[in-house]
Design an enzyme around this catalytic site. Structure first.
Site, PDB file in Angstrom:
ATOM      1  N   HIS A   1     -38.138 -46.525  38.204  1.00 39.01           N
ATOM      2  CA  HIS A   1     -39.289 -46.758  37.305  1.00 39.01           C
ATOM      3  C   HIS A   1     -39.173 -48.126  36.632  1.00 39.01           C
ATOM      4  O   HIS A   1     -40.136 -48.913  36.620  1.00 39.01           O
ATOM      5  CB  HIS A   1     -39.327 -45.642  36.254  1.00 39.01           C
ATOM      6  CG  HIS A   1     -40.363 -45.800  35.188  1.00 39.01           C
ATOM      7  ND1 HIS A   1     -41.464 -44.981  35.093  1.00 39.01           N
ATOM      8  CD2 HIS A   1     -40.473 -46.669  34.140  1.00 39.01           C
ATOM      9  CE1 HIS A   1     -42.190 -45.333  34.054  1.00 39.01           C
ATOM     10  NE2 HIS A   1     -41.614 -46.362  33.456  1.00 39.01           N
ATOM     11  N   GLU A   2     -37.999 -48.415  36.063  1.00 41.39           N
ATOM     12  CA  GLU A   2     -37.835 -49.693  35.376  1.00 41.39           C
ATOM     13  C   GLU A   2     -37.884 -50.858  36.352  1.00 41.39           C
ATOM     14  O   GLU A   2     -38.391 -51.941  36.014  1.00 41.39           O
ATOM     15  CB  GLU A   2     -36.521 -49.697  34.593  1.00 41.39           C
ATOM     16  CG  GLU A   2     -36.384 -48.574  33.576  1.00 41.39           C
ATOM     17  CD  GLU A   2     -37.577 -48.457  32.645  1.00 41.39           C
ATOM     18  OE1 GLU A   2     -38.109 -49.500  32.218  1.00 41.39           O
ATOM     19  OE2 GLU A   2     -37.984 -47.320  32.343  1.00 41.39           O
TER      20      GLU A   2
END
Length: 860
Positions: free
Chosen positions: A305-306
């Protein structure tokens, strides 16, 4: 805290005046002070000549302000929060020298002391408006600039920022002891909220990868020295490489920054933060003890996600926070896609269905729900909109959008969007321009119904068959709540599942578009009615699902035989939604769980369902049958733990769930025996963190107390041990002790963010909920003072910790109603928190009444 707000109008006016070139930020972190540090900032920017504006700066003491060579008077500092800048030139240079404050709340520059070795660790957390807590800054996402950081810190520390280190030399005149000065390369043009400084004696490991454009990208993984033995850096590097390869090929844009560091930091409020090239994570992802596989998978999803944010959010950034949802939803959707297709966690979409969607459905049915594309008037609006709509509903709707426009067309449009707007700021329409061009779809109506309206639809199967079981008519009925009556277009799948000797297996599937209140699906006419007709098969759309009678019966009896993990997650979700909507009694949900959960091998679904079992036998069960329901559930779950495969994830989760459900003397005898080693489950290790969980359950039952907590803490005098001890002490089953604990949470400003969180967990732990009665008046008496005196994040954590939601009774409901009636002029963000808590109580009361009715019907 009053004065920290920034309105959208102010931001628009300031953006119209300014173009910011660069910041040079010099920090002295070498001093002996535990509360403040020196911060000197030089900002170069252009402006409309003669105009006035302000720069954001949450200061402790301002030493000097120089604008274009002239010293500014102290009056330009507004309450230590803003610095007024009058009579600007076309080209400006601003230099501000100030003392700033370290944080213990996870905002700004957070300071932590490791109890193991007394070493200091620092890290920044700036989203949404907290870079101004470390250096003066025009704090809004559309005023991008280049940032150059210079940091003086103790010589044995490591200092990390967004860019590689340009130089590191001995500091000539450090404030306290041997020190070095790190100077970092200037960043590309980025928003202030993704800048970062992480400093301390962090343990670090390194590797690299080759980007799609041939560059070597250095990789680093960092954690506190006392956790170094638990850092599985090689695995983190492996998942990172898989994510890099997937994303660079998916949207055909090379990684946009110079390096990629991932830092696991203490007392972090969230899961992670996408600082460009220097991502910070909660160190809960450094596993010192056994954790459920669900947690291992969540860590991978968070890592990916990051990484997605490096392109979507960091390279291309929203102009204002009303498009925050797009940053987070895109990262949430694409991280699940990448994890499912590029890592060993192939069932990530089942995880998404059982956790993210559940979060979204819950949030979207609150009175405070809002459109995905929310009207963000100011920073306070942003803070409260970090919610299940922004993340989970948005990601669900993006998944529906991909089904609507086509996967190839969607990601071709993303490539165009990223390349066209690199290093700049955008609005939603900029993305839609590209998607409409690649897909040929007009997204105006789609956007209006999906993004600009709130609420969740319910889809029901209505099926007619002849005497031989052939479907003669099938339609999908769509409804919406009166408060949010929009009916939406859906692209969805319908799965046909049959019971065979090997289980419940899909034998056919169709995909179709529906719209309006009722849609006939001719493709099913003439087919034999299956044992289970699953609406929204593969979870393409965002909607609550209700099964037809035959399918419901099959699900209740044979959910354990359903092979596909995503299909199971959809059915579990449908049953849970029906329970919360009082269409399915709490006791029936509990029976379904206990009859089917033994075969659930998808760790996140298992974790979710067991958590729902705790809720349903506690707050949702009718009060007069609650003890019996919880005892039966605990007995059944303990039997499941004994029957589970030795050393399996299921065994581990069943034991933890049993500790949460335990209610009578025999249960606590088992927990004591497990903890003491007198009872052994083959394959189960009572490691440090599981020992704490068992102890906390015993403390809540009155079977252990301060002496046992002290012994456990002596064995585990670590940061995690201290938090566990705080949680355990707050669980002591004494009403006066509970009240004193709540009062301390409200008034003791020395408590850190995670200490408050863990004290709250223990505070809410009560076998007899009457122990929480005193918390009602205490909670509401402190709402305004906490809101006015603390930061938003800290106030939110305090309110969550002290709201006695486990009571779920009429007195608590009335107290919330009375407070809202007496405080109509309170800040809207604060009222929203109270309204959401009230809604949870009112829903629980409705579900309790339905459960009581079901009990009466059964007795009759």
């Amino acid at each position: 805290m009053p004065g920290l707000n920034l309105t959208r109008v102010e931001a628009q006016e300031r953006a119209a005046l300014l173009e910011v070139g660069s910041y040079e930020v010099t920090l002295d972190l070498s001093g002996a002070s535990e509360t403040t540090f020196r911060s000197t900032t030089r900002v170069v920017f252009d402006a409309a000549a003669g105009a006035s504006t302000f720069i954001d700066a949450v200061t402790d003491q301002v030493h000097s302000i120089t604008l274009n060579g002239a010293d500014l008077a102290p009056e330009v500092v507004s309450d230590g929060l803003r610095i007024e800048l009058p009579d600007l030139n076309e080209h400006n240079e601003l230099v501000i020298d100030a003392d700033m404050r370290y944080s213990i709340t996870g905002e700004g520059l957070h300071r932590f002391v490791d109890p193991v070795d007394q070493e200091v660790y620092l890290y920044t957390q700036f989203e949404v408006p907290d870079a101004r807590r470390m250096f003066p800054v025009f704090e809004q996402p559309d005023l991008k600039a280049s940032f150059t950081f210079t940091v003086t810190a103790p010589a044995h520390w490591t200092v990390v920022s967004n860019t590689p280190v340009a130089s590191c030399v001995d500091a000539a005149d450090a404030a306290s002891g041997p020190a070095k000065t790190w100077r970092f390369d200037p960043t590309q043009r980025i928003s202030s909220y993704i800048t970062a400084i992480i400093a301390g004696p962090y343990h670090h490991e390194h590797s690299s990868l080759i980007s799609s454009d041939g560059r070597t990208i250095p990789l680093g993984v960092y954690t506190r020295t006392s956790l170094a033995e638990h850092l599985d850096a090689d695995y983190i590097f492996e998942k990172t490489r898989e994510g890099f390869d997937f994303f660079e090929h998916l949207w055909n844009v090379p990684y946009p920054f110079e390096k990629y560091d991932q830092l696991f930091v203490p007392e972090f409020n969230a899961g992670a933060m996408e600082n460009a090239g220097a991502v910070t994570f909660t160190e809960a992802y450094v596993f010192r003890s056994n954790v459920p596989d669900a947690m291992r998978e969540r860590r991978v999803v968070t890592i990916i996600h990051e990484l997605a944010h490096m392109w979507f959010g960091d390279l291309v950034t929203m102009r204002w926070w009303n498009d925050l949802w797009l940053n987070e939803s895109f990262a949430e959707y694409t991280s699940t896609l990448a994890v499912a297709e590029a890592t060993e966690w192939h069932d990530a979409w089942a995880t998404f269905a059982s956790t993210e969607k559940a979060w979204a459905y819950r949030q979207d049915q609150l009175p405070s729900t809002h459109p995905i594309l929310a009207a963000i008037r100011d920073i306070e609006d942003v803070q409260v909109n970090f919610d299940g709509i922004t993340y989970a509903k948005g990601a669900s709707v993006l998944k529906q959008l991909v089904a609507y426009v086509g996967r190839r067309e969607f990601f071709t449009g993303i490539h165009q969007y990223l390349t066209k707007h690199a290093h700049s700021n955008t609005e939603l329409q900029d993305l839609f321009v590209e998607l409409e061009a690649t897909s040929g779809r007009d997204l105006h109506n789609w956007s209006k119904k999906w993004l600009e309206t709130a609420g969740v639809n319910t889809l029901r199967s209505v099926v007619e068959t002849d005497a031989t079981g052939i479907i003669t008519a099938y339609r999908i009925e769509q409804t919406a709540p009166e408060s949010h009556p929009t009916l939406r277009p859906h692209r969805l799948g319908i799965g046909l599942y049959e019971l065979t000797g090997s289980g419940l297996t899909r034998v056919d599937r169709i995909e179709t578009d529906i719209d309006g209140a009722s849609t006939e699906v001719a493709a099913l006419v003439g087919k034999r009615m299956p044992d289970l007709l699953l609406l929204n098969d593969d979870d393409l759309t965002y909607a609550k699902v209700r099964l037809d009678d035959r399918s419901q019966h099959t699900a209740l009896e044979h959910l354990k035989d359903l092979h596909d993990p995503t299909a199971r997650a959809i059915v579990w979700s449908a049953l849970w939604d029906a329970t919360r909507d009082t269409e399915f009694a709490a006791r029936e949900f509990a029976q379904t769980v206990l009859g089917n959960v033994s075969a659930e091998d998808q760790s996140t679904t298992l974790r979710t369902v067991l958590g729902q079992l705790v809720t349903v036998t506690g707050s949702y069960a009718a009060p007069d049958s609650r003890a019996e329901a919880r005892e039966a559930a605990a007995n059944a779950v303990w039997q499941l733990a004994q029957n589970a495969e030795a050393g399996s994830d299921q065994q581990f989760q069943f034991v933890r769930s049993f500790a949460a459900l335990a209610v009578d003397a025999e249960h606590f005898d088992v927990l004591e025996a497990l903890r003491g080693g007198n009872l052994v489950l083959p394959g189960l290790t009572i490691d440090t963190d599981l020992d704490w969980e068992l102890l906390i359950a015993l403390v809540a039952a009155g079977r252990a107390g301060d002496p046992e907590i002290d012994v456990a803490l002596e064995k585990d005098h670590t940061a995690t041990g201290l938090l566990s001890a705080a949680r355990a002490r707050a669980a002591i089953p004494d009403a006066d002790h509970k009240l004193q604990t709540a009062h301390r949470i409200h008034t003791d400003e020395s408590l850190t963010n995670l200490t408050v969180r863990n004290m709250g967990y223990g505070l809410q732990r009560a076998l007899d909920t009457r122990l929480l009665d005193g918390l009602v008046d205490e909670h509401f008496a402190h709402l305004l003072s906490v809101w006015n005196e603390r930061s938003y994040h800290m106030a939110d954590q305090i309110f969550e910790a002290t709201f006695p939601g486990a009571l779920a009774d009429e007195r608590l409901r009335q107290a919330a109603v009375t407070w809202l009636g007496d405080h109509e002029d309170a800040p809207q963000a604060l009222r929203r928190i109270v309204i959401e808590n009230l809604d949870g109580v009112e829903r629980a009361l409705k579900v309790q009444r339905r459960d009581a009715e079901a009990g009466a019907e059964g007795a009759a």
